[in-house]
Design an enzyme around this catalytic site. Sequence first.
Site, PDB file in Angstrom:
ATOM      1  N   CYS A 188       3.118  21.805  -5.515  1.00 22.22           N
ATOM      2  CA  CYS A 188       4.493  21.622  -5.986  1.00 22.22           C
ATOM      3  C   CYS A 188       5.153  22.973  -6.250  1.00 22.22           C
ATOM      4  CB  CYS A 188       4.446  20.791  -7.265  1.00 22.22           C
ATOM      5  SG  CYS A 188       6.044  20.535  -8.043  1.00 22.22           S
ATOM      6  N   HIS A 221       0.818  -1.223   0.000  1.00 23.76           N
ATOM      7  CA  HIS A 221       0.000   0.000   0.000  1.00 23.76           C
ATOM      8  C   HIS A 221       0.846   1.265   0.000  1.00 23.76           C
ATOM      9  CE1 HIS A 221      -3.424  -2.604   1.889  1.00 23.76           C
ATOM     10  NE2 HIS A 221      -3.256  -2.817   0.595  1.00 23.76           N
ATOM     11  N   CYS A 259       5.760  23.041 -10.358  1.00 23.05           N
ATOM     12  CA  CYS A 259       4.720  23.173 -11.409  1.00 23.05           C
ATOM     13  C   CYS A 259       3.366  23.603 -10.849  1.00 23.05           C
ATOM     14  CB  CYS A 259       4.562  21.835 -12.150  1.00 23.05           C
ATOM     15  SG  CYS A 259       3.632  20.611 -11.207  1.00 23.05           S
TER      16      CYS A 259
HETATM   17  N1  APR Z   1      -0.603  -7.438  18.393  1.00 25.70           N
HETATM   18  C1  APR Z   1      -1.279  -8.216  17.489  1.00 25.70           C
HETATM   19  N2  APR Z   1      -2.389  -7.795  16.822  1.00 25.70           N
HETATM   20  C2  APR Z   1      -2.838  -6.556  17.098  1.00 25.70           C
HETATM   21  C3  APR Z   1      -2.198  -5.693  18.024  1.00 25.70           C
HETATM   22  C4  APR Z   1      -1.040  -6.183  18.676  1.00 25.70           C
HETATM   23  N3  APR Z   1      -0.375  -5.441  19.577  1.00 25.70           N
HETATM   24  N4  APR Z   1      -2.913  -4.520  18.065  1.00 25.70           N
HETATM   25  C5  APR Z   1      -3.931  -4.655  17.203  1.00 25.70           C
HETATM   26  N5  APR Z   1      -3.897  -5.867  16.624  1.00 25.70           N
HETATM   27  C6  APR Z   1      -4.780  -6.410  15.589  1.00 25.70           C
HETATM   28  C7  APR Z   1      -6.239  -6.030  15.749  1.00 25.70           C
HETATM   29  O1  APR Z   1      -6.910  -7.055  16.453  1.00 25.70           O
HETATM   30  C8  APR Z   1      -6.724  -5.916  14.302  1.00 25.70           C
HETATM   31  O2  APR Z   1      -7.458  -7.069  13.909  1.00 25.70           O
HETATM   32  O3  APR Z   1      -4.353  -5.823  14.371  1.00 25.70           O
HETATM   33  C9  APR Z   1      -5.451  -5.840  13.455  1.00 25.70           C
HETATM   34  C10 APR Z   1      -5.376  -4.584  12.612  1.00 25.70           C
HETATM   35  O4  APR Z   1      -6.409  -4.657  11.670  1.00 25.70           O
HETATM   36  P1  APR Z   1      -6.738  -3.380  10.784  1.00 25.70           P
HETATM   37  O5  APR Z   1      -6.822  -2.189  11.652  1.00 25.70           O
HETATM   38  O6  APR Z   1      -7.889  -3.764   9.894  1.00 25.70           O
HETATM   39  O7  APR Z   1      -5.437  -3.180   9.885  1.00 25.70           O
HETATM   40  P2  APR Z   1      -5.034  -3.954   8.560  1.00 25.70           P
HETATM   41  O8  APR Z   1      -5.457  -5.369   8.589  1.00 25.70           O
HETATM   42  O9  APR Z   1      -3.593  -3.668   8.352  1.00 25.70           O
HETATM   43  O10 APR Z   1      -5.877  -3.158   7.441  1.00 25.70           O
HETATM   44  C11 APR Z   1      -5.627  -3.505   6.095  1.00 25.70           C
HETATM   45  O11 APR Z   1      -7.017  -1.671   5.360  1.00 25.70           O
HETATM   46  O12 APR Z   1      -7.529   0.503   5.759  1.00 25.70           O
HETATM   47  C12 APR Z   1      -6.872  -0.320   4.907  1.00 25.70           C
HETATM   48  O13 APR Z   1      -5.003   0.231   3.636  1.00 25.70           O
HETATM   49  C13 APR Z   1      -5.443   0.059   4.955  1.00 25.70           C
HETATM   50  O14 APR Z   1      -3.525  -1.376   5.026  1.00 25.70           O
HETATM   51  C14 APR Z   1      -4.790  -1.159   5.595  1.00 25.70           C
HETATM   52  C15 APR Z   1      -5.748  -2.282   5.238  1.00 25.70           C
END
Ligand code: APR
Length: 266
Positions: free
Chosen positions: A169, A137, A172
Amino acid sequence: MQQNNKIQRPQFTPDKNVSGEAKKLRRMIDEAQRIVAFTGAGISAESGIPTYRGAGGMWSKYDPEKFASIDYFRKDPTYYWRFFKECRHDLIAKAEPTLSHYALAELENRGKLNTIVTQNIDGLHYLAGSERVLELHGNTNRFYCLGCSKQFNLNQAWEMVQTQMPVICDDCGGIIRADVVMFGEMLPERTITEAEQETNSCDLMIVIGSSLVVYPAASLPYQAKSAGAKLAIINLDPTPLDSLADLVIRHPAANLMAQAVWLEQE
Ligand code: APR
């Protein structure tokens, strides 16, 4: 923490509550030859960067339909730049890698981990010393002009946003944007292709801190399992792939990963 590309073992007090799980994960790591780590916002949560969907996630404060959408950005780029000025910049500029980031960099140094495929845009894997990182991303430490593609870094964007809204920018006059994949945009073709190749040839995928609900990224752990790899998921909340995993750990990742990588197993 990092010296001559060797990752020094970070100081940490082993959390006894996760030592059993850490041992199980260590056994999977020892048995594997080609590991791929798949990371999401949860791996950076312990460095103070809020996740998107977990408790207290960023989306409870800012509307992702605006700050993370390319259509909205083209309509009104000031919403993103206000979000950057009031929230995003400080979170990224002050964030330090967690024990999990260092543990993955150590596994790369030991020749155990081939690649990190990350959904994160914070750049913390590089900061921890990892070199093989596929950023599905993009990376919010990088910016570019929509008009002439001139590149800018985080410090330059921060300086410009003090006096400009939106940031434009200096060559430009085009609008400047972060080098991240926004909703409504495709993932970088070469990066996703490489991520799929690594996924198909690994024998262990370790998912750390992802809700596994955003596609196409979330298809990779499924693809790894289908290609015969073992799957370990370290996530505080349940994910749609838990039933497929060989190991599911519902603990904060940092101390667990440090124990799995640095504690000599008896
Ligand atoms: N250790 C392990 N897991 C954790 C911790 C921790 N300390 N803290 C939070 N989590 C878990 C949460 O339970 C949650 O399910 O991390 C997960 C994060 O999930 P999201 O917030 O959905 O993030 P992600 O899966 O990276 O989202 C994917 O969605 O918004 C778009 O582009 C954005 O890259 C992102 C994509």
